[in-house]
Scaffold this active site. Structure first.
Site: not given
Lengths: 145, 398
Positions: A33, A35, A59, A103
């Site tokens: 994904c 992360d 990110c 996140c």
């Protein structure tokens, strides 16, 4: 797209690094994904988080939420650290774009995973802490927004 | 002061000043509706005819085979949907590839929901369509093959002439999305047996908001945008005179400069690729090493994520793009990078740099210097890199 605070924590992330012989370590997310967060905790005998470090693959928002989450738990007791939720991290960053909410969730999970590791190693129970998922699947992330 | 280094010319290009100049009179002076009968409208009408001629000539086509649209996406939608509707009596099967632009892929999905069947061809590791598989996929009810001329992400040029020959041999129509290729590489619709071709002005230093669809004479052509009698009753809506004029001018200039531009860009591109591959560890080049657009370089940096790279490049004034999930607006990285066989975690670390004739050697060197620093910094923060180093030690390219 990102708030000034997010940009600041992305450009100057706090607490990047590793802790050797950490009291607790937690890694969450998955590379598929895009992360992965890893948190290292150094916790003293009074259950105070003396030091915290992180490493993140992800990110701008993933880096910023990791950075902010480590700031927020540093110096706290493990019980207080449990109160650092994804919402609290997001608020501290002046918000995140909707697609980046996961996140902040990952940051919360990473802290919990490190606390769980600490609790396991020391045979203690932390109120409200459940065994973390080692991996956050795509379906669950999608439900967040 | 921070200098802008624009390396995202596959996204859009700077409109040439000569193009803007050519467009201007059609806003404030010759603004008449080209469909009106009075003398005042003759100049806009002639200007459109002139642009149409320039474009037709560039493709080796006839002027009445060029239909102006509002851009590449509309052209792709038109080509696929109108052809599907017009030829559904013959069959309802369409062949395309896994690496098409979303303008084609999402239109195919739309057609699938309406009872059409679509075969999405695999590509090889360089992003090239496999001709034998294409030929195998053709069935008696196949009505259309749609394969892009050049890929927008990895720059790979497809074997368009060979695909056209296969399509012709089997009596199947052939559409190509040439949005990234037109004005950058020579195209002849006859030599390549192209029946329909989509293009957009802003990818070749023309204005945004105008494109065309080439439709070969003899094809059953249905309208897609319904309205007035413009574009030989095929595409309603008052003509975008300044846009069309600008498109014509951009094509004229693109053709005149193509050879030299391509040479300059190729030299810079190869320097960029050579430096990155030599100076950055754990990196791969995406797309074909030579059969690629002269201005395209696409890399995958292991252990790091694309959006982070873009933000850090942006802080240095460098505009680039990535195929990571975070930049695609979904959780999956680019479908093109997955189609060429990249694992998800590596596709997340992709970086596309697309040059223009204005790009300089200094800009390329500055960009490589920045990439090196950024990649190193992000890797120092990456748990994936940490794990890799602990396992394998630092050093050689993976």
């Amino acid at each position: 797209m990102y708030s000034e605070k997010v940009m600041d924590h992305f450009q100057n992330p706090r607490n990047v690094g590793e802790i050797e012989n950490a009291s607790g370590t937690g890694t969450v997310g998955n590379a598929k994904c895009g992360d992965i967060m890893r948190i290292y905790l150094d916790i003293d005998e009074n259950q105070v988080i003396r030091d915290v470090k992180f490493k993140t693959f992800g990110c701008g928002a993933a880096v910023a939420t990791s950075s902010m989450a480590t700031e927020m738990v540093k110096g706290k007791t493990v019980r207080e650290a449990m109160e650092v939720t994804n919402k609290a991290v997001m608020e501290a960053l002046d918000g995140l774009p909707p697609v980046k909410v996961h996140c902040s969730l990952l940051a919360e999970e990473a802290i919990h995973a490190a606390l769980w590791d600490y609790a396991q190693k020391n045979g203690i129970e932390i109120e409200g802490l459940v065994k973390p998922k080692s991996d956050i699947g795509e379906e669950e992330i999608e439900e967040e927004y | 002061m921070k200098q802008l280094v624009y390396l995202d010319n596959a996204a859009t290009t700077k409109t040439r000043p000569e193009v803007v100049e050519a467009m201007l009179p059609y806003f404030t002076e010759d603004y008449g509706n080209p469909s009106s009968i009075y003398e005042f409208s003759s100049r806009p009408r002639e200007a459109i005819a002139h642009a149409r001629e320039t474009i037709a000539k560039a493709l080796g086509a006839k002027t009445n085979e060029i239909y102006f649209t509002n851009g590449g996406t509309e052209s792709d939608n038109w080509a696929l949907i109108a052809t599907a509707e017009a030829y559904q009596a013959k069959g309802r099967h369409i062949i395309t590839t896994k690496i098409e632009h979303h303008a084609v892929l999402h239109t195919c999905e739309y057609l699938e929901q309406r009872g059409f069947e679509v075969t999405y061809l695999d590509v090889d590791e360089f992003g090239v369509v496999k001709l034998s598989e294409l030929e195998k996929a053709i069935r008696p009810d196949t009505i259309l093959i749609s394969v892009m001329f050049a890929n927008n992400e990895i720059g790979t040029l497809e074997p368009i002439r060979e695909i056209g020959e296969i399509a012709k041999k089997h009596g199947v129509l052939f559409h190509t999305d040439a949005v990234q290729a037109f004005g950058h590489v020579p195209i002849s619709v006859d030599e390549c047996h192209i029946d329909m071709l989509s293009s957009s002005a802003h990818k070749l230093n023309g204005p945004r908001g105008v494109g065309f669809l080439y439709i070969r004479t003899g094809l059953k052509t249905r309208s897609f945008i319904h309205g007035g009698a413009q574009e030989r009753k095929r595409r309603g809506g008052t003509e975008n005179t300044p846009g069309i004029v600008g498109f014509g001018k951009a094509v004229e200039l693109a053709l005149a400069t193509m050879e030299e531009r391509s040479r300059t860009e190729t030299a810079l591109r190869d320097h960029l690729i050579e430096r990155v591959m030599r100076e950055v560890p754990y990196v791969r080049l995406n797309g074909h090493p030579t059969r690629r657009l002269s201005n395209n370089a696409n890399f995958a940096f292991q252990f790091i994520e694309g959006e982070s790279m873009l933000i850090m490049l942006d802080m240095e004034g460098i505009c680039a793009s990535s195929g990571s999930a975070c930049t695609s607006g979904s959780l999956d990285p680019s479908h093109v990078l997955l189609a060429i066989g990249l694992p998800h975690e590596i596709a997340h670390g992709s970086l596309r740099l697309t040059l223009s004739e204005e790009t300089t050697m200094e800009q390329i060197d500055f960009t490589v210097d920045c990439i090196k620093k950024i990649v190193e910094r992000l890797r120092s923060m990456s748990p994936l890199y940490e794990d890799y180093v602990k396992k394998h030690g630092q050093g050689q390219n993976a």
